[in-house]
Design an enzyme around this catalytic site. Structure first.
Site, PDB file in Angstrom:
ATOM      1  CE  LYS A  82      35.339  37.973  36.748  1.00 49.56           C
ATOM      2  NZ  LYS A  82      35.107  39.002  37.918  1.00 49.56           N
ATOM      3  CB  SER A 113      38.797  39.836  38.350  1.00 48.13           C
ATOM      4  OG  SER A 113      37.643  40.079  38.850  1.00 48.13           O
ATOM      5  CB  SER A 147      36.078  42.652  39.753  1.00 40.85           C
ATOM      6  OG  SER A 147      37.325  42.034  40.448  1.00 40.85           O
TER       7      SER A 147
END
Lengths: 485, 487
Positions: free
Chosen positions: B81, B156, B180
């Site tokens: 990420k 996210s 997330s």
């Protein structure tokens, strides 16, 4: 109307640690800009603070030396404000749970004369907390450059109660605080390097009034003398404003030590909302009894306690303690010398250190640590004098040479032939008898009770001894012979 | 066989690598090829460096050839990420603010994965600064759900979930502040694990809300999650909030723990707003556990309704302070024509941050302001304590909790324009963060329209081994992990 000033000081002291407060980057002064940094100091994305325990140790030590209560739990808070010298745009500080609460700073006010000790008082403290220092901005004509070397240096904020009333008290407070910090090895407190910084809160009120007046904060007091001068100036300014029928406003003023004038920086309406909240990146710190005990064991004797002890144990006069005590290494030097010199010789040893050693060091701009003369040298010198082996003038000569070479005094005295030489008691007695016989007038006066008449015999004896007889021995010998007559 | 490499779990690939049937270079090439072929449509990546990945793979092969292979992750391409620092790689948080930022240092999880021999593969898209549940808040592009390219992947960590579901990585890392990791894992049909707060170091993770953020893995299988967790967990001297816990061998523990367990069903997680298809799939999973001999018990977490509110006070308060460092002074976006310092701050931040980030900074600044702190932040912290207590009370009676991960399967891009509607995507996941607990999502079925559904299992603090074992029991009896989107 007569006014009384009320003064509180906020003093920032940089803690002397090898690394910064929340990362392992080195702390220091005088390095190339932005070389004492790492991702944490620069607040790069994703970095986190980790507490340097040595910084907290030092602050606990400061608290113990100043008789503060050490909080069983202290925590870290974020003080949020934007400024380019603050890499995170928040400063990690301690808001409602500082590490040290209460305590006091003992101060010594100026005496009636330089050689007379002034009054001692205790100025109460509100708190001491630990936080991180910010970087430094260097403003150019078109741009400003930032040096983050200082950012993240551990910084104590020592807050006094509004309990001082004169500029002299503030001066004495800072002097005492500085001495204590240096004693504890907590900070070098070099104001030129920003290691000690002071803001003063000053208000005035009619004498007898208990309510505080309107507070003015004085900033940029960057030497201890400027603190005294700036406060004195501000008190006069406030009195003048009120005397002229004006009103005082709560504001921050900047004092310029060079011109002796101050100007307003900002008024209260522009006060920040720092939005303090507990820093979620750092855990609260528990300080248990064992931790405190460990630090207490490292605490040196407090300077004014030492002053009292030097007076009690060594009968040192204020003229000596006022020089010896403020410098921890000098007072240690003295104590070692006194121990080696023997009973009753402490004051003499103190005089040699304060008068002769400091003079020679000062003349050559040397530090005590650089001195080739160590306590054993001065102790040996004092013993030679006491034994009558060295006369005062000879001792002075020996000292100067000893200072340059580091040789022991008897080696120098032997080589230079400076030792007193009444080695042959018979010869000395003969010189004494000759001198007494040659001066019947003095002998008569002596018998009539005038003790000082004995001095009249000493000159001829010394002359016969070519100046190398011990005055003490001459005196003793004369008295012994006269008593027998 | 090699055409399928990109969908094989770590454990299987490790065996192939060990047996020298494939090399890390071949595996990495397969992943790169897959990414090049698909990512124009999936848009999971912000960036990747093919040459660097292949060089790492070659180094891994060299270690293996000289007998210095480092374990199950040796030579396995892992995606990051784009909030986790890898030296020399971009670190953007999918924000204009950091569009040109390259990290000069490694996050602790990065160091640990490198030490485990993993290949640090590309940078995965997210909602800007991890604020969102769909990746639509990315300043760069919206990632597509590989099961239906017109749907969001969740967020996210949407890029991390989508890349894995599309076979563009063998495993990925995400971060979970309010769901997330788990929510996009559910929406993309993969396993997502949010560890106990403090188990995995946050050093090198761009902070959103420090007291809630945790890094965790996305994997195809529970066993892979155990492998990844074993590599990244453990105390770190660079993170004061990291816990000194003994790290078991999670992979070995999986085979040792067989239940039956006492499983709680929190009634507050099955109320209004729960999609019937999701409810049905989760009910079937519950029925499975009951059939395995597990004791199923209804429990109550009465503070649940306050979760979202408390979360949006605490998370925004922390983010308002955490994001202060993005000021255009030392790095990141700097406005070109600022008049003075204040203007530089205003313009740089106005240009650098997107609307959702600004909304949360403003909200967080407000709740911390003088006069409001007690009413909002302090009270939220107190309710947070009660929320945690709810869970701990439940754990007196049960070993873990079973819930839906998200109220609905993946929704269409653009469907939730209202921020509040978006915030409710995390209604079942937020409590876990507030309470600091471990939670995971694993596939438990598909909707009629072919979208994955996730089962959330919430465990007890630092009992990830048990949590994984409970999940594994379900996984072994079901075949969801072998379904892949048709791309």
């Amino acid at each position: 109307m007569n006014y009384e000033a009320v003064i509180g000081l906020e003093v920032h002291v940089q803690v002397k640690t090898r690394s910064k407060i929340f990362t392992r980057a080195a702390a220091g002064y005088g390095y190339e800009p932005n070389t004492l940094t790492d991702p944490v100091v620069l607040a790069l994305p994703g970095t986190l603070p980790v507490m340097n325990k040595a910084a907290l140790d030092a602050t606990i030590k400061a608290g113990l030396l100043l008789s503060c209560d050490i909080a069983p739990v202290c925590k870290w808070d974020r003080k949020n404000y934007f400024y380019p010298d603050s890499p995170k745009n928040y400063q990690i500080s301690q808001y409602d749970k500082p590490i040290c609460l209460g305590g006091s700073v003992e101060i010594e006010l100026p005496g009636a004369a330089r050689n007379v000790m002034g009054e001692h008082k205790k100025i109460p403290l509100t708190r001491i907390h630990l936080e991180e220092d910010v970087g430094k901005l260097n403003h150019g004509a078109k741009d400003s450059l930032i040096d983050y070397n200082r950012a993240g240096t551990p910084l104590m904020e020592i807050v006094s109660e509004p309990a001082m009333h004169t500029a002299d008290e503030a001066f004495a407070y800072l002097t005492s605080l500085r001495t204590t910090m240096i004693y504890g090895g907590i900070s070098d407190c070099d104001m030129e390097k920003g290691q000690l910084r002071c803001d003063a809160n000053i208000s005035i009120r009619p004498v007898g009034e208990t309510k505080l007046g309107v507070k003015v904060e004085l900033k940029n007091l960057n030497s201890i003398s400027y603190v005294r001068d700036g406060i004195a100036h501000e008190i006069r300014r406030q009195v003048a404003v009120l005397a002229a029928g004006g009103t005082l406003v709560q504001e921050t003023r900047d004092y310029d030590g060079q011109t002796g004038a101050s100007q307003s920086l900002r008024s209260k309406e522009m006060a920040h909302d720092y939005r303090y909240f507990p820093d979620p990146d750092l855990m609260p710190v528990k300080v248990d009894e064992a931790w405190k005990a460990r630090i207490l064991a490292e605490c040196p004797e407090r300077p004014f306690d030492k002053q009292r002890r030097f007076y009690a144990d060594y009968q040192l006069p204020y003229t000596l303690t006022s020089v010896l005590v403020p410098d921890r290494s000098l007072s240690d030097f003295f104590e070692e010398t006194a121990k080696l010199a023997g009973v009753g010789q402490a004051q003499v040893a103190g005089n040699w250190i304060v008068n002769d050693l400091l003079r020679e060091l000062g003349a050559r701009q040397l530090a005590l640590a650089d001195s080739k003369v160590r306590p054993s040298h001065i102790a040996a010198l004092v013993r030679l004098i006491d034994a009558g082996t060295l006369l005062n003038n000879a001792a002075k000569e020996v000292f100067v040479e000893m200072f340059g070479s580091g040789e022991m005094p008897d080696v120098i005295a032997d080589r230079r032939g400076l030792k007193a030489v009444p080695t042959d008691v018979g010869e000395l007695e003969q010189w004494c008898r000759d001198a007494i016989a040659a001066n019947a007038k003095a002998l008569g006066e002596l018998k009539a009770g005038k003790d000082s008449a004995i001095n009249a015999f000493k000159g001829p004896v010394m002359k016969a001894a070519k100046g190398k007889a011990s005055p003490k021995l001459v005196d003793e010998t004369l008295r012994r012979l006269l008593a027998a007559m | 066989m090699s055409a399928e490499l990109h969908y094989k779990p770590i454990a299987e690939l490790a065996a192939l690598l060990d047996a020298k049937k494939i090399s890390s270079v071949e595996l990495t090439q397969a992943v790169v090829a897959r990414t090049k072929a698909l990512d124009g449509r999936v848009k999971a990546f912000n960036s990747y460096d093919e040459a660097d990945a292949l060089a790492q793979a070659a180094a891994s092969d060299a270690r293996r050839a000289s007998g210095q292979a480092r374990g199950a992750l040796e030579g396995i391409p892992v995606g990051f990420k784009d909030v986790i620092a890898v030296t020399g790689q971009p670190l953007t948080a999918s924000s204009r603010m950091l569009a040109n930022f390259v990290s000069p240092y490694d996050a602790t999880v990065t160091t640990r994965l490198k030490n485990a021999g993993a290949v640090c593969w590309g940078r995965l898209n997210l909602d800007e600064f991890a604020m969102g549940s769909s990746t639509e808040n990315s300043a760069f592009h919206t990632t597509r759900n590989p099961w239906d390219l017109t749907c969001v992947p969740g967020g996210s960590s949407g890029g991390s979930a989508a890349a894995l579901a599309a076979g563009e990585a063998i495993a990925t890392l995400g971060s979970d502040t309010g769901g997330s990791i788990r929510q996009p894992a559910a929406l993309c049909g993969v396993v997502g694990l949010k560890p106990t707060y403090g188990l995995v170091s946050r050093y090198g993770l761009i902070a959103f809300a420090s007291s809630l953020d945790q890094i965790g893995p996305f994997t195809r299988t529970i066993e892979d999650a155990a492998i990844m967790l074993g590599a990244i967990a453990g105390h770190d001297g660079r993170d004061s909030t990291s816990f000194r816990a003994d790290i078991p061998d999670y992979r070995t523990e999986l085979t040792k723990r067989k239940g039956p367990w006492r499983l709680g069903i929190p009634k507050e997680y099955f109320g209004a707003g729960l999609d019937p298809e999701v409810a049905a799939a989760v009910e079937q999973a519950i029925a499975f556990y009951r059939a395995q001999g597990c004791e199923i018990k209804e429990v109550s977490l009465p503070q649940t309704e306050h979760g979202v509110g408390v979360y949006y006070i605490i998370a925004t308060a922390e983010c308002s302070s955490n994001l202060s460092r993005y000021d255009g002074i030392r790095y990141g976006h700097r406005a070109k024509e600022a008049k003075d310092l204040l203007d530089l701050y205003f313009q740089s931040r106005a240009e650098g941050f997107g609307a959702e980030v600004k909304r949360r900074i403003i909200l967080g600044t407000y709740v911390l302001s003088s006069g409001y702190y007690d009413a909002y932040y302090l009270r939220a912290q107190k309710v947070r304590t009660l929320i945690r207590q709810d869970f701990l009370n439940a754990y007196r009676e049960v070993d873990a909790l079973l819930t839906p991960t998200a109220p609905t399967p993946a929704f269409k891009i653009g469907a939730k324009a209202d921020p509040l509607a978006m915030y409710l995507c995390d209604i079942y996941t937020i409590g876990v963060n507030l309470a600091g607990l471990p939670g995971l999502s694993l596939p438990c079925g598909f909707s009629r329209s072919g979208l994955p559904i996730g089962l959330q299992i919430i465990g007890q603090p630092f009992k990830e081994a048990e949590l994984l074992a409970i999940a594994r029991t379900y996984e072994q009896a079901h075949d969801w992990k072998n379904r892949h989107p048709s791309l």
